[in-house]
Design a protein around this motif. Sequence first.
Motif, PDB file in Angstrom:
ATOM      1  N   GLY A  59      40.736  73.318  43.434  1.00  0.00           N
ATOM      2  CA  GLY A  59      39.483  72.959  42.781  1.00  0.00           C
ATOM      3  C   GLY A  59      39.611  71.658  42.025  1.00  0.00           C
ATOM      4  N   TYR A  60      38.509  71.253  41.421  1.00  0.00           N
ATOM      5  CA  TYR A  60      38.494  70.003  40.666  1.00  0.00           C
ATOM      6  C   TYR A  60      37.685  70.179  39.388  1.00  0.00           C
ATOM      7  N   SER A  61      37.943  69.319  38.423  1.00  0.00           N
ATOM      8  CA  SER A  61      37.216  69.344  37.161  1.00  0.00           C
ATOM      9  C   SER A  61      35.926  68.568  37.310  1.00  0.00           C
ATOM     10  N   THR A  62      34.813  69.178  36.940  1.00  0.00           N
ATOM     11  CA  THR A  62      33.510  68.515  37.033  1.00  0.00           C
ATOM     12  C   THR A  62      33.258  67.593  35.844  1.00  0.00           C
ATOM     13  N   ASP A  63      34.139  67.619  34.871  1.00  0.00           N
ATOM     14  CA  ASP A  63      33.939  66.797  33.668  1.00  0.00           C
ATOM     15  C   ASP A  63      34.564  65.419  33.771  1.00  0.00           C
ATOM     16  N   ASN A  64      35.417  65.204  34.743  1.00  0.00           N
ATOM     17  CA  ASN A  64      36.139  63.938  34.852  1.00  0.00           C
ATOM     18  C   ASN A  64      36.010  63.390  36.265  1.00  0.00           C
ATOM     19  N   MET A  65      35.180  62.344  36.417  1.00  0.00           N
ATOM     20  CA  MET A  65      34.943  61.748  37.730  1.00  0.00           C
ATOM     21  C   MET A  65      35.205  60.241  37.676  1.00  0.00           C
ATOM     22  N   ARG A  66      35.484  59.694  38.838  1.00  0.00           N
ATOM     23  CA  ARG A  66      35.641  58.250  38.950  1.00  0.00           C
ATOM     24  C   ARG A  66      35.119  57.789  40.310  1.00  0.00           C
ATOM     25  N   ALA A  67      34.804  56.511  40.396  1.00  0.00           N
ATOM     26  CA  ALA A  67      34.399  55.899  41.662  1.00  0.00           C
ATOM     27  C   ALA A  67      35.539  55.007  42.135  1.00  0.00           C
ATOM     28  N   ILE A  68      35.842  55.068  43.422  1.00  0.00           N
ATOM     29  CA  ILE A  68      36.881  54.214  43.994  1.00  0.00           C
ATOM     30  C   ILE A  68      36.261  53.382  45.116  1.00  0.00           C
ATOM     31  N   PHE A  69      36.697  52.133  45.239  1.00  0.00           N
ATOM     32  CA  PHE A  69      36.204  51.281  46.321  1.00  0.00           C
ATOM     33  C   PHE A  69      37.249  50.228  46.661  1.00  0.00           C
ATOM     34  N   GLN A  70      37.083  49.628  47.838  1.00  0.00           N
ATOM     35  CA  GLN A  70      37.999  48.597  48.298  1.00  0.00           C
ATOM     36  C   GLN A  70      37.398  47.223  48.000  1.00  0.00           C
ATOM     37  N   LEU A  71      38.160  46.391  47.321  1.00  0.00           N
ATOM     38  CA  LEU A  71      37.691  45.069  46.902  1.00  0.00           C
ATOM     39  C   LEU A  71      38.391  43.986  47.725  1.00  0.00           C
ATOM     40  N   PRO A  72      37.621  43.175  48.483  1.00  0.00           N
ATOM     41  CA  PRO A  72      38.239  42.064  49.223  1.00  0.00           C
ATOM     42  C   PRO A  72      38.969  41.105  48.281  1.00  0.00           C
ATOM     43  N   GLN A  73      39.988  40.456  48.816  1.00  0.00           N
ATOM     44  CA  GLN A  73      40.848  39.626  47.978  1.00  0.00           C
ATOM     45  C   GLN A  73      40.093  38.531  47.240  1.00  0.00           C
ATOM     46  N   GLN A  74      39.074  37.926  47.888  1.00  0.00           N
ATOM     47  CA  GLN A  74      38.401  36.776  47.288  1.00  0.00           C
ATOM     48  C   GLN A  74      37.572  37.131  46.056  1.00  0.00           C
ATOM     49  N   TYR A  75      37.340  38.442  45.835  1.00  0.00           N
ATOM     50  CA  TYR A  75      36.526  38.856  44.688  1.00  0.00           C
ATOM     51  C   TYR A  75      37.362  39.460  43.557  1.00  0.00           C
ATOM     52  N   ARG A  76      38.665  39.348  43.663  1.00  0.00           N
ATOM     53  CA  ARG A  76      39.517  39.957  42.641  1.00  0.00           C
ATOM     54  C   ARG A  76      39.248  39.370  41.255  1.00  0.00           C
ATOM     55  N   GLN A  77      38.980  38.071  41.169  1.00  0.00           N
ATOM     56  CA  GLN A  77      38.747  37.438  39.875  1.00  0.00           C
ATOM     57  C   GLN A  77      37.474  37.950  39.212  1.00  0.00           C
ATOM     58  N   LEU A  78      36.479  38.350  40.021  1.00  0.00           N
ATOM     59  CA  LEU A  78      35.244  38.871  39.448  1.00  0.00           C
ATOM     60  C   LEU A  78      35.495  40.176  38.703  1.00  0.00           C
ATOM     61  N   VAL A  79      36.361  41.027  39.263  1.00  0.00           N
ATOM     62  CA  VAL A  79      36.686  42.287  38.595  1.00  0.00           C
ATOM     63  C   VAL A  79      37.431  42.014  37.300  1.00  0.00           C
ATOM     64  N   LEU A 104      27.088  41.618  43.426  1.00  0.00           N
ATOM     65  CA  LEU A 104      27.717  41.961  44.701  1.00  0.00           C
ATOM     66  C   LEU A 104      27.794  43.479  44.797  1.00  0.00           C
ATOM     67  N   GLN A 105      27.493  44.004  45.977  1.00  0.00           N
ATOM     68  CA  GLN A 105      27.504  45.451  46.164  1.00  0.00           C
ATOM     69  C   GLN A 105      28.613  45.853  47.131  1.00  0.00           C
ATOM     70  N   PHE A 106      29.308  46.925  46.781  1.00  0.00           N
ATOM     71  CA  PHE A 106      30.371  47.463  47.624  1.00  0.00           C
ATOM     72  C   PHE A 106      30.159  48.975  47.755  1.00  0.00           C
ATOM     73  N   ASP A 107      30.565  49.503  48.878  1.00  0.00           N
ATOM     74  CA  ASP A 107      30.477  50.950  49.088  1.00  0.00           C
ATOM     75  C   ASP A 107      31.665  51.626  48.409  1.00  0.00           C
ATOM     76  N   GLY A 108      31.362  52.636  47.614  1.00  0.00           N
ATOM     77  CA  GLY A 108      32.409  53.384  46.944  1.00  0.00           C
ATOM     78  C   GLY A 108      32.224  54.875  47.138  1.00  0.00           C
ATOM     79  N   GLN A 109      33.189  55.637  46.683  1.00  0.00           N
ATOM     80  CA  GLN A 109      33.136  57.097  46.767  1.00  0.00           C
ATOM     81  C   GLN A 109      33.517  57.711  45.429  1.00  0.00           C
ATOM     82  N   ILE A 110      32.884  58.850  45.160  1.00  0.00           N
ATOM     83  CA  ILE A 110      33.213  59.600  43.955  1.00  0.00           C
ATOM     84  C   ILE A 110      34.479  60.414  44.208  1.00  0.00           C
ATOM     85  N   GLU A 111      35.343  60.431  43.218  1.00  0.00           N
ATOM     86  CA  GLU A 111      36.602  61.166  43.302  1.00  0.00           C
ATOM     87  C   GLU A 111      36.840  61.888  41.984  1.00  0.00           C
TER      88      GLU A 111
END
Length: 344
Positions: free
Chosen positions: A192-212, A42-49
């Motif tokens: 500014g921000y640290s270039t050494d520590n990144m994460r991806a964030i995305f919104q997960l619909p309720q029905q897919y919570r068990q997959l995570v 399953l693919q979801f749109d996420g963003q780097i933070e």
Amino acid sequence: MWRTRSMLITVLSISQISIFAPLAIAAPETIHIQPQRHIPYLQFDGQIEAIKAATVSAQTAGRILKLNYDVNDTVPEGAALLEITSKEQGAGLAAAEAELAQAKARNIESQAQFKRYQELFPKGAISKGAMDEATANSASSLQAVSAAKAKLIQANETLNYTTVNAPFSGRVTQRFVEQGETVTVGQALYAGYSTDNMRAIFQLPQQYRQLVDANANITVELNSGLRISSTDINPYVFLQTASQSYQVRINLPQTDAALSPGEWVKVMIADTTTDQLIIPHSAVFQRGDYTAVFRQKNDKFVQTQVRLRQIDNQQYVVEAGLIAGDKIIKRATKYLLNTEKSGE
């Protein structure tokens, strides 16, 4: 003569046959389609933070003497971002040092007097009031030294605040001040921000919570096509009010890939393993929105429109148009070119 002419006509006839006769086509390579065990994603749109981001503010007042970095510059940890006038802070440090020296001198005097009184009081040479006063002066002078030391530390720190250092290595995203500008305590200077520590964030619909919860790792695909897997997954336990979905944070491992906050990525989560029809990319023929394969029907190969879902650059999952047991040509484009050359 007639014999020679007859031979010439015969030769021409053979040549014409060889020129205009259709070329023989080698039997095309085919594949039988059979269900295969496949793990769909399953693919979801996420963003780097950025995990570490900060706004550096002034901790002392003064006029900016020098700006060492600008927006988009990379800054090493501890580097001096800017310098503020330090005359007033230097004077405060000198005053604190003098106050400490004076407190130490008074303390030496009061401690010496207290010691003398302690020797004389049992002999009756010193009154009870004088002894009490010497005791109080001794304790007070000790406290005065401690207070003077604290003021010295404070003055020294205030002087250090005239040089603003980067809290971590990273990239400057905003600069809020200009050289020569007067700043006050608490005023924002750099962000500014640290270039050494990144994460991806995305919104997960309720029905897919068990997959995570069931997946030990999640894959993040960058715009460059590079895929990064992470086991450091942090799904929120509460729903976002607006979208009624869970926010999930995926802390990414160190990578040489250039990641920028706000960059869109694809988050891929493994779904339940299923049996699916999978065909290679070479078997697919496309013209605009038309997608087809060459399927064998009796003794011929006919174009059959299909609906596909791409797995990667090499394979497709068949969603409609083919069934198990169908035989298709493995290299559709090559077959089509050979067919056009042969005049069929």
